[in-house]
Design a protein around this motif. Structure first.
Motif, PDB file in Angstrom:
ATOM      1  N   LEU A 247     -37.053  66.722  39.241  1.00 34.87           N
ATOM      2  CA  LEU A 247     -37.642  65.381  39.583  1.00 34.87           C
ATOM      3  C   LEU A 247     -37.874  65.520  41.227  1.00 34.87           C
ATOM      4  N   ALA A 248     -36.640  66.220  42.043  1.00 36.60           N
ATOM      5  CA  ALA A 248     -36.658  66.309  43.342  1.00 36.60           C
ATOM      6  C   ALA A 248     -37.691  67.098  43.648  1.00 36.60           C
ATOM      7  N   VAL A 249     -38.159  68.308  42.917  1.00 40.03           N
ATOM      8  CA  VAL A 249     -39.487  68.950  43.509  1.00 40.03           C
ATOM      9  C   VAL A 249     -40.555  68.019  43.270  1.00 40.03           C
ATOM     10  N   GLY A 250     -40.762  67.403  42.401  1.00 38.30           N
ATOM     11  CA  GLY A 250     -42.006  66.418  42.292  1.00 38.30           C
ATOM     12  C   GLY A 250     -42.012  65.400  43.301  1.00 38.30           C
ATOM     13  N   VAL A 251     -41.002  64.595  43.600  1.00 40.36           N
ATOM     14  CA  VAL A 251     -40.881  63.761  44.648  1.00 40.36           C
ATOM     15  C   VAL A 251     -41.358  64.393  46.304  1.00 40.36           C
ATOM     16  N   LEU A 252     -40.465  65.591  46.351  1.00 43.20           N
ATOM     17  CA  LEU A 252     -40.731  65.989  47.571  1.00 43.20           C
ATOM     18  C   LEU A 252     -42.161  66.772  47.818  1.00 43.20           C
ATOM     19  N   GLN A 253     -42.867  67.097  46.737  1.00 43.69           N
ATOM     20  CA  GLN A 253     -44.307  67.677  46.892  1.00 43.69           C
ATOM     21  C   GLN A 253     -45.142  66.603  47.186  1.00 43.69           C
ATOM     22  N   ARG A 254     -44.964  65.381  46.729  1.00 45.02           N
ATOM     23  CA  ARG A 254     -45.657  64.141  46.938  1.00 45.02           C
ATOM     24  C   ARG A 254     -45.560  63.826  48.285  1.00 45.02           C
ATOM     25  N   PRO A 263     -48.530  70.353  55.225  1.00 45.67           N
ATOM     26  CA  PRO A 263     -48.031  71.549  55.848  1.00 45.67           C
ATOM     27  C   PRO A 263     -48.843  72.172  56.876  1.00 45.67           C
ATOM     28  N   SER A 264     -48.167  72.423  57.921  1.00 46.82           N
ATOM     29  CA  SER A 264     -48.732  72.965  59.093  1.00 46.82           C
ATOM     30  C   SER A 264     -47.782  74.025  59.963  1.00 46.82           C
ATOM     31  N   GLU A 265     -48.425  75.029  60.721  1.00 50.21           N
ATOM     32  CA  GLU A 265     -47.607  75.736  61.235  1.00 50.21           C
ATOM     33  C   GLU A 265     -46.890  75.070  62.379  1.00 50.21           C
ATOM     34  N   THR A 266     -47.600  74.024  62.764  1.00 46.37           N
ATOM     35  CA  THR A 266     -47.381  73.066  64.250  1.00 46.37           C
ATOM     36  C   THR A 266     -46.518  71.942  63.932  1.00 46.37           C
ATOM     37  N   LEU A 273     -38.546  69.427  58.310  1.00 46.27           N
ATOM     38  CA  LEU A 273     -37.295  69.454  57.816  1.00 46.27           C
ATOM     39  C   LEU A 273     -37.883  68.981  56.153  1.00 46.27           C
ATOM     40  N   LEU A 274     -38.932  68.071  56.071  1.00 39.23           N
ATOM     41  CA  LEU A 274     -39.248  67.563  54.687  1.00 39.23           C
ATOM     42  C   LEU A 274     -39.771  69.028  54.053  1.00 39.23           C
ATOM     43  N   HIS A 275     -40.433  69.829  54.725  1.00 42.19           N
ATOM     44  CA  HIS A 275     -41.270  71.133  54.198  1.00 42.19           C
ATOM     45  C   HIS A 275     -39.916  72.076  53.805  1.00 42.19           C
ATOM     46  N   VAL A 276     -38.960  72.296  54.694  1.00 46.10           N
ATOM     47  CA  VAL A 276     -37.823  73.128  54.454  1.00 46.10           C
ATOM     48  C   VAL A 276     -37.320  72.440  53.099  1.00 46.10           C
ATOM     49  N   ALA A 278     -38.316  70.507  50.649  1.00 43.33           N
ATOM     50  CA  ALA A 278     -39.411  70.895  49.370  1.00 43.33           C
ATOM     51  C   ALA A 278     -39.086  72.347  49.120  1.00 43.33           C
ATOM     52  N   ALA A 279     -39.415  73.258  50.058  1.00 40.30           N
ATOM     53  CA  ALA A 279     -39.153  74.794  49.711  1.00 40.30           C
ATOM     54  C   ALA A 279     -37.756  75.068  48.940  1.00 40.30           C
ATOM     55  N   ALA A 280     -36.823  74.470  49.465  1.00 37.51           N
ATOM     56  CA  ALA A 280     -35.397  74.691  48.946  1.00 37.51           C
ATOM     57  C   ALA A 280     -35.448  74.322  47.526  1.00 37.51           C
ATOM     58  N   PHE A 281     -35.913  73.011  47.213  1.00 41.87           N
ATOM     59  CA  PHE A 281     -35.740  72.664  45.830  1.00 41.87           C
ATOM     60  C   PHE A 281     -36.733  73.391  45.075  1.00 41.87           C
ATOM     61  N   ASP A 282     -38.120  73.981  45.529  1.00 41.81           N
ATOM     62  CA  ASP A 282     -38.900  74.976  44.878  1.00 41.81           C
ATOM     63  C   ASP A 282     -38.103  76.117  44.440  1.00 41.81           C
ATOM     64  N   ARG A 283     -37.403  76.610  45.220  1.00 43.84           N
ATOM     65  CA  ARG A 283     -36.587  77.830  45.048  1.00 43.84           C
ATOM     66  C   ARG A 283     -35.345  77.618  43.782  1.00 43.84           C
ATOM     67  N   ALA A 284     -34.933  76.680  44.062  1.00 46.66           N
ATOM     68  CA  ALA A 284     -33.821  76.260  43.306  1.00 46.66           C
ATOM     69  C   ALA A 284     -34.191  75.751  41.782  1.00 46.66           C
ATOM     70  N   ALA A 285     -35.517  75.451  41.543  1.00 49.04           N
ATOM     71  CA  ALA A 285     -35.997  75.210  40.229  1.00 49.04           C
ATOM     72  C   ALA A 285     -36.296  76.693  39.737  1.00 49.04           C
ATOM     73  N   ILE A 286     -36.909  77.472  40.507  1.00 45.18           N
ATOM     74  CA  ILE A 286     -37.172  78.772  40.102  1.00 45.18           C
ATOM     75  C   ILE A 286     -35.836  79.485  39.378  1.00 45.18           C
ATOM     76  N   GLU A 287     -34.841  79.492  40.562  1.00 43.21           N
ATOM     77  CA  GLU A 287     -33.619  79.920  40.102  1.00 43.21           C
ATOM     78  C   GLU A 287     -32.951  79.521  39.029  1.00 43.21           C
ATOM     79  N   MET A 288     -33.025  78.303  38.751  1.00 44.14           N
ATOM     80  CA  MET A 288     -32.750  77.480  37.534  1.00 44.14           C
ATOM     81  C   MET A 288     -33.282  78.115  36.308  1.00 44.14           C
ATOM     82  N   GLU A 289     -34.586  78.302  36.489  1.00 41.96           N
ATOM     83  CA  GLU A 289     -35.273  78.827  35.356  1.00 41.96           C
ATOM     84  C   GLU A 289     -34.627  80.413  34.972  1.00 41.96           C
ATOM     85  N   GLU A 290     -34.666  80.949  36.070  1.00 42.85           N
ATOM     86  CA  GLU A 290     -34.215  82.368  36.046  1.00 42.85           C
ATOM     87  C   GLU A 290     -32.796  82.435  35.500  1.00 42.85           C
ATOM     88  N   ALA A 291     -31.904  81.615  35.680  1.00 41.83           N
ATOM     89  CA  ALA A 291     -30.649  81.553  35.368  1.00 41.83           C
ATOM     90  C   ALA A 291     -30.510  81.398  33.823  1.00 41.83           C
TER      91      ALA A 291
END
Length: 567
Positions: A247-254, A263-266, A273-276, A278-291
């Motif tokens: 749920l967190a990943v979907g909300v943050l992506q929107r 997303p911008s380099e500037t 902070l929003l993008h950081v 969102a990326a953390a929750f993306d990784r968490a989702a992947i790690e949860m699946e791997e776990a």
């Protein structure tokens, strides 16, 4: 040869010192003068048993000393060296017997104490006494074979036989030893083959026990591991952490798609902070699946581990049981199997070795038996020749009815030794038809001495001049031509041996090269005394005349004595 004799306090002898010459020496004297005492003293030197009666009455000890001069190659020197007595062959050999009135007798060779057994052995090499109750080697069946071998000239044949016998004996001992080893090895081999087969089937590996122990320890924890996985799975299901992260990943992506927050380099500030986040929750989702996947894989990996644990424990049990059986460490089983296989190979190779030593023994036995046959044939041929030679000697000695023979017995091979397979004994028949028997059992005293003389004369040329020959009254009961024949034979023997002969015959005494007179006197009332005198030519004539005429010596007796001495 015997060069000197010294006797003190011996029976009737107070003190007697006499030098002996080579050749033939005659000993004469009145009956009872003590000639036999002199023979007793010489017998003591030859190893006879010492007796207390030898000690002169009133004396503390009797002493007999004999000086010999054996040849440099005489067997007596080797006899002494064999027992550790090193005497110089260039010096005289002095034998001394001391018989105390109280205590044990003592024996010495060149002032070195020796055993009675050694003295007896030396005496056999140096002296032969042939008398009324003894006939030197004729009285010893064990020596009859020596007489025959020397006459046959069997030295080389005996040497070849002894070499063949020793070769066979050593080959036989080697075969017996290897057979014993092989029997033990064969018994061991059967056990080894069985045990090696068991180990080969077990196929132990180096370091396997340690590895299995570690795996067993790991497998024994599978239950705990399964419980832990189950707990983790249950916890993940109960906390619904996966749904929250999704749920967190979907909300943050929107939110990252809102204007100004793309997303911008500037990106700075809140956008960054929003993008950081969102990326953390993306990784968490992947790690949860791997776990979740890893946990499933882990659960699947421990399925069937119970069967594997049973197999590991069974293998460990088998290895440790084999180790206990052979009393080794389980990790030493591979090396033990290798050793067993090497031992089995050696045992199988030993069969070929045994066959080889058996062949060597058979060849040695064949050679030994061939040499034994050669030796036996030589002895039998020599025996017939010697019997004829003795027969020729017996007739002039008034023993023409006496027959002498060598009786042969073939020994069983188990009784064989370095002297062959023959047991030989000299037998005589004193009267036609009376049958043959042992010489000492059927011959009279005089016959015994004369048969011994005949045998010595028959073998004189074949025998080495190794002994002093002493004859006691070989002329007993004879006279005239027979006595002269005896004297002549003493002379013949004296060309190779030193001969001393006690005689009552003037013919025998006249044949001697030297002459001793034995006399007994009575210096006091307690006991008599014996002495020996070496006679000069005049005294010899007088002594022989006395022997011819008796108590009163006549001119005729002196003339007859002179004729005897002149030959």
């Amino acid at each position: 040869m015997l060069s000197a004799l010294s006797i003190s306090n011996f029976i009737l002898i107070n003190r007697l010192d006499v030098e002996a010459g080579s050749g033939f020496t005659g000993l004469t004297g009145e009956t009872g003068a003590g000639k036999s005492i002199l023979l007793d003293a010489l017998g003591l030197i030859a190893g006879a048993r010492p007796e207390k009666r030898f000690v002169r009455k009133g004396a503390k000890r009797a002493v007999v000393i004999a000086e010999f001069e054996p040849s440099l190659d005489h067997a007596v020197w080797q006899e002494l060296e064999d027992v550790g007595l090193f005497c110089d062959p260039n010096d005289a050999l002095v034998i001394k017997r001391v018989v105390p009135a109280v205590g044990s007798a003592k024996s010495y060779v060149n002032d070195q104490p020796v055993s009675s057994a050694l003295l007896f052995a030396l005496g056999e090499q140096l002296l032969e006494i042939h008398g009324q109750h003894s006939a030197g080697h004729l009285m010893k069946p064990s020596r009859h074979l020596d007489v025959l071998d020397r006459f046959a000239g069997n030295e080389v044949v005996l040497q070849r036989y002894a070499q063949a016998w020793n070769r066979y004996r050593l080959a036989k001992e080697k075969r017996i030893s290897i057979e014993a080893e092989m029997n033990a090895a064969q018994e061991q081999r059967d056990d080894l083959v069985r045990d090696a087969g068991d180990l080969r089937a077990l196929c132990p590996l180096e370091g396997e026990t340690k590895s299995l122990s570690s795996k067993r320890q790991q497998l024994s924890q599978v239950g705990k591991l399964r419980d832990g996985i189950s707990d983790v799975s249950d916890a993940m299901a109960r906390t619904e952490a996966g749904e929250f992260v999704g749920l967190a990943v979907g909300v943050l992506q929107r939110l990252t798609l809102l204007p100004g927050f793309e997303p911008s380099e500037t990106s700075t500030g809140t956008g960054q902070l929003l993008h950081v986040a969102a990326a953390a929750f993306d990784r968490a989702a992947i790690e949860m699946e791997e776990a979740r996947t890893a946990l499933g894989n882990l659960a699947m990996s421990i399925e069937g581990n119970d069967d594997e644990l049973e197999g590991v424990e069974g293998r460990l049990f088998a290895l440790r049981a084999a180790a206990r059986k052979h009393n080794v460490d389980p990790d030493a089983l591979p090396a033990l199997l290798q050793t067993m296989e090497q031992t089995i190979a050696m045992a199988e190779a030993g069969t070929a070795r045994l066959n080889q030593v058996r062949q060597e023994e058979a060849e040695a036995a064949a050679q030994w038996r061939a040499e034994a046959d050669t030796l036996s044939r030589s002895r039998r041929v020599a025996a017939r020749r010697l019997e004829k030679a003795v027969k020729r000697e017996l007739a002039p000695l008034k023993l023409e009815k006496v027959k002498l023979r060598f009786s042969f017995q073939v020994l069983d091979e188990s009784q064989a030794d370095s002297r062959g397979l023959d047991a030989v004994q000299i037998e005589v028949e004193t009267n036609p038809g009376s049958g043959f028997g042992r010489l000492d059992k059927i011959a009279s005293g005089g016959e015994l001495a004369r048969v011994s003389l005949a045998l010595k004369c028959a073998t004189a040329e074949a025998l080495e001049s190794s002994s002093v020959l002493i004859f006691d009254e070989a002329d007993q009961g004879v006279g005239g031509a027979v006595a002269a024949a005896i004297g002549q034979r003493f002379q013949d023997l004296a060309t190779r041996h030193q001969v001393l002969a006690v005689t009552h015959s003037p013919q025998v005494a006249a044949a001697a090269a030297a002459h001793w007179r034995i006399e007994k006197s009575s210096p006091n009332k307690s006991f008599g005394q014996m002495r020996a005198s070496v006679l000069d030519p005049g005294e010899r004539t007088e002594e022989i005349a006395r022997m011819l005429s008796g108590a009163k010596v006549t001119k005729e007796a002196r003339a007859a004595a002179q004729r005897l001495l002149e030959g």
